[in-house]
Motif scaffolding. Structure first.
Motif, PDB file in Angstrom:
ATOM      1  N   ASP B 157      45.231  29.448  49.636  1.00 52.88           N
ATOM      2  CA  ASP B 157      46.657  29.494  49.317  1.00 52.88           C
ATOM      3  C   ASP B 157      46.908  29.947  47.888  1.00 52.88           C
ATOM      4  O   ASP B 157      47.917  30.578  47.591  1.00 52.88           O
ATOM      5  N   GLU B 158      45.955  29.646  47.006  1.00 54.55           N
ATOM      6  CA  GLU B 158      46.163  29.994  45.609  1.00 54.55           C
ATOM      7  C   GLU B 158      45.876  31.462  45.320  1.00 54.55           C
ATOM      8  O   GLU B 158      46.436  32.038  44.395  1.00 54.55           O
ATOM      9  N   VAL B 159      44.992  32.092  46.077  1.00 55.27           N
ATOM     10  CA  VAL B 159      44.559  33.442  45.694  1.00 55.27           C
ATOM     11  C   VAL B 159      44.818  34.499  46.758  1.00 55.27           C
ATOM     12  O   VAL B 159      44.441  35.658  46.559  1.00 55.27           O
ATOM     13  N   LYS B 160      45.440  34.137  47.872  1.00 53.18           N
ATOM     14  CA  LYS B 160      45.479  35.093  48.982  1.00 53.18           C
ATOM     15  C   LYS B 160      46.175  36.402  48.612  1.00 53.18           C
ATOM     16  O   LYS B 160      45.906  37.440  49.221  1.00 53.18           O
ATOM     17  N   ASP B 161      47.059  36.383  47.621  1.00 56.05           N
ATOM     18  CA  ASP B 161      47.741  37.624  47.219  1.00 56.05           C
ATOM     19  C   ASP B 161      47.002  38.371  46.115  1.00 56.05           C
ATOM     20  O   ASP B 161      47.404  39.460  45.730  1.00 56.05           O
ATOM     21  N   ASP B 162      45.964  37.771  45.593  1.00 58.30           N
ATOM     22  CA  ASP B 162      45.270  38.371  44.435  1.00 58.30           C
ATOM     23  C   ASP B 162      43.813  38.696  44.742  1.00 58.30           C
ATOM     24  O   ASP B 162      42.969  38.711  43.857  1.00 58.30           O
ATOM     25  N   LEU B 163      43.527  38.981  45.999  1.00 62.18           N
ATOM     26  CA  LEU B 163      42.123  39.142  46.377  1.00 62.18           C
ATOM     27  C   LEU B 163      41.434  40.282  45.631  1.00 62.18           C
ATOM     28  O   LEU B 163      40.226  40.272  45.443  1.00 62.18           O
ATOM     29  N   LYS B 164      42.224  41.277  45.195  1.00 68.20           N
ATOM     30  CA  LYS B 164      41.615  42.431  44.522  1.00 68.20           C
ATOM     31  C   LYS B 164      41.478  42.198  43.014  1.00 68.20           C
ATOM     32  O   LYS B 164      40.974  43.049  42.297  1.00 68.20           O
ATOM     33  N   LYS B 165      41.988  41.060  42.551  1.00 72.14           N
ATOM     34  CA  LYS B 165      41.925  40.824  41.104  1.00 72.14           C
ATOM     35  C   LYS B 165      40.560  40.310  40.687  1.00 72.14           C
ATOM     36  O   LYS B 165      39.865  39.670  41.483  1.00 72.14           O
ATOM     37  N   ASN B 166      40.220  40.534  39.423  1.00 73.03           N
ATOM     38  CA  ASN B 166      38.923  40.108  38.916  1.00 73.03           C
ATOM     39  C   ASN B 166      38.820  38.581  38.910  1.00 73.03           C
ATOM     40  O   ASN B 166      39.745  37.887  38.502  1.00 73.03           O
ATOM     41  N   ALA B 167      37.683  38.098  39.381  1.00 74.18           N
ATOM     42  CA  ALA B 167      37.488  36.658  39.505  1.00 74.18           C
ATOM     43  C   ALA B 167      37.520  35.952  38.151  1.00 74.18           C
ATOM     44  O   ALA B 167      37.765  34.752  38.077  1.00 74.18           O
ATOM     45  N   PHE B 168      37.270  36.711  37.084  1.00 71.78           N
ATOM     46  CA  PHE B 168      37.272  36.092  35.763  1.00 71.78           C
ATOM     47  C   PHE B 168      38.665  35.645  35.342  1.00 71.78           C
ATOM     48  O   PHE B 168      38.817  34.879  34.396  1.00 71.78           O
ATOM     49  N   GLY B 169      39.698  36.130  36.054  1.00 67.32           N
ATOM     50  CA  GLY B 169      41.056  35.724  35.712  1.00 67.32           C
ATOM     51  C   GLY B 169      41.409  34.328  36.224  1.00 67.32           C
ATOM     52  O   GLY B 169      42.426  33.766  35.844  1.00 67.32           O
ATOM     53  N   LEU B 170      40.554  33.761  37.086  1.00 70.68           N
ATOM     54  CA  LEU B 170      40.858  32.435  37.633  1.00 70.68           C
ATOM     55  C   LEU B 170      40.541  31.345  36.613  1.00 70.68           C
ATOM     56  O   LEU B 170      39.768  31.563  35.684  1.00 70.68           O
ATOM     57  N   SER B 171      41.137  30.164  36.841  1.00 69.66           N
ATOM     58  CA  SER B 171      40.799  29.025  35.975  1.00 69.66           C
ATOM     59  C   SER B 171      39.394  28.542  36.316  1.00 69.66           C
ATOM     60  O   SER B 171      38.831  28.907  37.348  1.00 69.66           O
ATOM     61  N   GLY B 172      38.856  27.697  35.444  1.00 67.89           N
ATOM     62  CA  GLY B 172      37.491  27.207  35.665  1.00 67.89           C
ATOM     63  C   GLY B 172      37.329  26.517  37.011  1.00 67.89           C
ATOM     64  O   GLY B 172      36.358  26.763  37.732  1.00 67.89           O
ATOM     65  N   GLY B 173      38.297  25.664  37.361  1.00 66.07           N
ATOM     66  CA  GLY B 173      38.212  24.947  38.625  1.00 66.07           C
ATOM     67  C   GLY B 173      38.303  25.893  39.811  1.00 66.07           C
ATOM     68  O   GLY B 173      37.583  25.752  40.806  1.00 66.07           O
ATOM     69  N   GLN B 174      39.195  26.899  39.685  1.00 67.41           N
ATOM     70  CA  GLN B 174      39.307  27.880  40.765  1.00 67.41           C
ATOM     71  C   GLN B 174      38.031  28.696  40.897  1.00 67.41           C
ATOM     72  O   GLN B 174      37.570  28.978  42.002  1.00 67.41           O
ATOM     73  N   GLN B 175      37.448  29.047  39.732  1.00 67.00           N
ATOM     74  CA  GLN B 175      36.199  29.806  39.762  1.00 67.00           C
ATOM     75  C   GLN B 175      35.118  29.022  40.500  1.00 67.00           C
ATOM     76  O   GLN B 175      34.355  29.573  41.283  1.00 67.00           O
ATOM     77  N   GLN B 176      35.075  27.709  40.233  1.00 66.92           N
ATOM     78  CA  GLN B 176      34.043  26.906  40.874  1.00 66.92           C
ATOM     79  C   GLN B 176      34.268  26.844  42.379  1.00 66.92           C
ATOM     80  O   GLN B 176      33.324  26.931  43.158  1.00 66.92           O
TER      81      GLN B 176
END
Lengths: 313, 273, 301
Positions: B157-176
């Protein structure tokens, strides 16, 4: 055996793919071998250099005795009765390298102290690229600069200065080598731990005292290694001396007249004077061999110096 | 049920694909010793790790818990000076067997690391990394994997619209959680988690803990943690490591309420570590 | 610096007193700071002088004609067309050869090689090769490629010589780039069941690529300016035709500049200066690309 946890059995698909992975396995075993071959080519290059030099030098020494090569005071390869004594070329090489070092070592070291101990971050970020640019200018450009600018300029101060002389290429070579001394020495000094500086500052030492009495001694091995590497670079430098140093192999230490270096001789001969198979042709390999031995020795010395004292802090 | 000693391992018959009876344990560790050069980091480890439960490994820093979890997928082999003796059996398969492919083991056993380590690629590319290296190329299948894995890791739900974006843009918890989703994409059997929350803030930690509770329905989870409360909250079994040895291994409630060993009690009650 | 041992007790006034020589020491510091600054400024000054000088000499001959004409006996007609095209040919052949060899060696050393004596032999060998004078590489090229392998004084012989010459620079730069890829990315890939090559190809190389490219471009810009090795293998200084294939004879810009510089007529020196401007412009372009790549991709981890 696998926990059943999915509607689309991806793990099943992966297992199927894994069973027919022939092509991937070939890549997996071939790639390291290919890279090993690449790495071996660098070794082959060295072997090629050594082999070429040794082999052709050996041919040269069948015509000219080793004793003559080392002891004869003259280098007149094109004479009717040629002399092949390496001494004048060595003298020319080291005289010009010495002039270059007289400029490059003090200026380079002072620049390094400035960059490492005095300069602000912002200044450092402007000065270092300038040094990089200076180091990246092709040597033929420096040669041109020496011949068409520095020599005429020096002639206004030193009336007897010949058009081809040792002084001008020496100075320009020094300018060219400053960045090398500066950046290698700065690396060595920057590696000195900050705590050593703070200790001295806390005792009330001035910045100069910290630089010269604490940082420089601690970085000495790296600094000296940079000097040795710089000399090696000066000895191997070719185009500046070819263009501005002239082609007169002389044992005379007169820096206002033409001197020939080992590198300049090699270039001059390969520009067309030497026919293939003649003694003169093989002489360029003998000179090349001498040059190679000297530069290799200095590189190894520099390596040893900087390694031996590395674990000081 | 959780005897820490089990000599019942049968190294000889490991090549039989054992489909007839479901194993009740995913890992059996038999007299495992490990050295970094001269230093012994693991001493005579004997453990059996049950499937579809959460097994926590606790202990003070330097006790060998991280080393231990990395031997379970043979990641310790990346360090050249490491020597290992003894056996580890994953589903009765000797993982140190020369003929056994370590890639196969690591496909079945996913791992989540201490610091989130997404690849410097898009979120989508991160998830399909595993399926792609294992030969799945069908775009439709990959799309489905991305959606199901991200849902599985509670990140969809948090990333479904940003699938093409670089993963480094996520917060630490989201990255994990992305890293967890990346593991789920190949539908592993076991999840190894090496202090997965130690670099995260409390709210992200909570989300990961809830996720672990959720995931254990389908996966066997082994989690290393330096946080005893976390072990107490989320695990079914707990092993206490000290100086490279297993001091005690039992049901988590037993370890935390009435440990057999004095050292376990001291550690649990905060006397050291 | 060594504090003298105090044997008597010190009064407060004495404690507050400045050391007697402090002002002298401060002055010394200031003077030397000036000297050090001047030394660093000297390089900047020289760069400015060199560039100004070459521009004032060469600007008069810098026109379209310079690039579109062949070399000539007459300074006002002389151009660098053959040398310009020759340089581009040479670089186009050198770049892929040195890239594959250099990056391949770096991958081997960083990702596959065990830490053993053979590996350290290769590593030492590379750092020693970096210190071999370029004219010696010319001797190697002359013997091995031009004569033994009978390639003649051709582009391919020149490109192979140049590739070996810049190989150490590329290897070292690529190694640094590969080493700077964080271990945890590699761990992540291996933990997914990826093989060595998959990890290198899909994780390590993409992450290291900016650094590798920067190193390669800088090495090529070194090769563009090299003169001596190409003189050795006999790249001609006067040709009035363009190279057609790998076995064509050729010349390059530094050699053309060298040729003009060695002539006694003053006018040819000015043409040489114009040629230098073109050469420097090419180098500037390449370096800018390298810096641009470096800056664009720097903050990835």
């Amino acid at each position: 055996m696998m926990a059943d946890h999915s509607n689309t059995p991806i793990h099943k698909m992966i297992e199927e793919k894994a069973s027919k992975k022939g092509m991937a396995n070939v890549t997996e075993t071939l790639m390291p071998k290919f890279f090993l071959v690449c790495a071996i080519i660098s070794i082959l290059t060295t072997i090629g250099i050594v082999f070429t030099l040794v082999f052709e030098t050996f041919t040269f020494f069948q015509d000219v005795s080793v004793v003559e090569f080392i002891t004869s005071p003259d280098w007149y390869p094109m004479f009717q009765d040629p002399d092949f004594g390496i001494r004048p070329l060595l003298l020319g090489t080291f005289t010009i390298a010495f002039i270059a070092m007289c400029l490059a070592i003090p200026v380079g070291l002072a620049s390094a102290i400035y960059l490492s101990e005095y300069a602000s971050d912002k200044t450092r970020r402007t000065v270092k690229p300038v040094l990089e640019v200076l180091a990246g200018i092709p040597t033929i450009v420096y040669g041109f600069f020496a011949l068409t600018f520095i020599t005429p300029l020096l002639q206004t101060f030193i009336p007897g200065l010949a058009i081809y002389n040792a002084l001008s290429p020496g100075i320009v070579m020094g300018i060219m080598i400053i960045p090398m001394v500066a950046s290698l020495s700065e690396d060595a000094m920057s590696a000195v731990p900050q705590s050593m500086r703070q200790g001295a500052f806390a005792l009330g030492a001035t910045r100069l005292e910290v630089s010269l009495k604490v940082v420089l001694p601690a970085a000495l091995s790296g600094v000296i290694a940079s000097f040795v590497l710089a000399i090696s670079r000066a000895v191997g430098e070719t185009m500046i001396v070819t263009v501005a140093g002239g082609a007169n192999p002389t044992a005379d230490l007169d820096i206002t007249s033409s001197m020939q270096t080992m590198t300049a001789y090699i270039v001059q001969m390969s520009l067309g004077d030497a026919g293939f198979g003649t003694t003169v042709y093989y002489s360029i390999y003998a000179v090349g061999m001498t040059l190679f031995i000297f530069t290799l020795a200095m590189n190894i010395i520099a390596h040893v110096i900087s390694n031996r004292f590395r674990e000081e802090y | 049920m959780l005897a820490s000693k089990d000599n019942n391992t049968q190294a000889e018959e490991v090549y039989e694909p054992n489909t007839a009876r479901p194993a009740d344990s995913v890992y059996k560790v038999d007299q495992l010793n490990l050295w970094y050069g001269q230093d012994q980091a693991l001493k005579n480890i004997e453990l059996e790790i049950p499937e579809q439960q959460v097994t926590a490994i606790i202990g003070p820093s330097g006790c060998g818990k991280s080393t231990f979890i990395k031997t379970l997928n043979r990641l310790t082999e990346m360090i050249p000076s490491v020597k290992t003796t003894g056996g580890i059996y994953y589903r009765n398969q000797d993982i140190f067997d020369k003929k056994y492919k370590v890639e196969l083991l690591r496909t079945k056993v996913g791992m989540v690391f201490q610091n989130p380590n997404p690849f410097p690629k898009s979120i989508y590319e991160n998830i399909v990394y595993g399926p792609k290296i294992h030969g799945i190329k069908d775009k439709k299948v990959l799309d489905e994997i991305v959606e199901s894995s991200l849902k599985g890791a509670a990140l969809w739900d948090e990333v479904k619209d940003d699938l093409k974006k670089n993963a480094f843009g996520l917060s630490g918890g989201q990255q994990q959680r992305l890293c967890i989703a990346r593991c789920l994409a190949v539908e592993p059997d076991v999840l190894l988690m090496d202090e997965p929350t130690s670099a995260l803030d409390p709210i992200s930690t909570l989300k990961i803990e809830e996720l672990v509770q959720d995931l254990k329905k389908n996966y066997s989870i082994i989690i290393v943690t330096h946080n005893m409360q976390q072990a107490g909250r989320i695990s079914d079994n707990t092993a206490f490591f000290l100086n490279g040895e297993v001091v005690e291994y039992d049901r988590t409630d037993k370890i935390f309420s009435s440990p057999d060993d004095k050292r376990t009690e001291d550690y649990i009650s905060g006397r050291f570590g | 610096m060594k504090a003298a041992r105090q044997e008597t007790t010190i009064t407060t006034e004495e404690r507050l007193q400045e050391p007697a020589n402090l002002s002298v020491r401060e002055w010394k510091n200031k003077i030397f700071k000036g000297i050090f600054t001047a030394a660093a400024g000297f390089s900047l000054l020289m760069l400015i002088v060199l560039i100004l000088r070459i521009f004032t000499q060469g600007i008069g001959y810098l026109d379209w004609n310079l690039i579109t004409s062949f070399a000539s006996r007459n300074p006002s007609d002389a151009g660098i067309l053959a040398a310009f095209v020759g340089t581009i040919w040479l670089m186009a052949v050198t770049a892929p050869i040195s890239f594959i060899l250099g990056v391949g060696t770096a991958i081997y050393l960083e990702e596959y090689a065990n830490k053993n004596r053979f590996t350290s032999l290769i590593q030492t060998n590379i750092s020693n090769l970096a210190g071999v004078p370029s004219v010696v590489f010319g001797l190697l090229g002359l013997t091995l490629f031009v004569r033994e392998l009978a390639m003649g004084r051709s582009i391919i012989a020149g490109a192979l010589t140049m590739s070996l010459l810049i190989l150490p620079i590329i290897v070292v730069a690529s190694q640094e780039a590969i080493r700077s890829v964080p271990t945890n990315l590699k761990e992540a890939s291996y933990a997914m069941g990826a093989t060595n090559w998959q990890t290198i190809y899909r994780v390590v190389l993409p992450a290291a690529l900016p650094g590798i490219l920067t190193g390669n471009i800088l090495a090529l810009s070194r090769a563009i300016g090299e003169t001596a090795p190409l003189i050795m293998i006999g790249a001609l200084t006067y040709i009035a035709f363009l190279p057609e294939n790998l076995l064509s004879q050729f010349t390059v810009m530094p050699i053309q500049i060298f040729n003009w510089t060695s002539r006694p007529q003053e006018e040819f020196h000015l043409v040489a200066a114009a040629g230098i401007i073109v050469l420097l412009a090419m180098l500037l372009l390449m370096n800018s690309i390298a810096v641009w790549i470096r800056n664009k991709f720097q903050r990835r981890f």
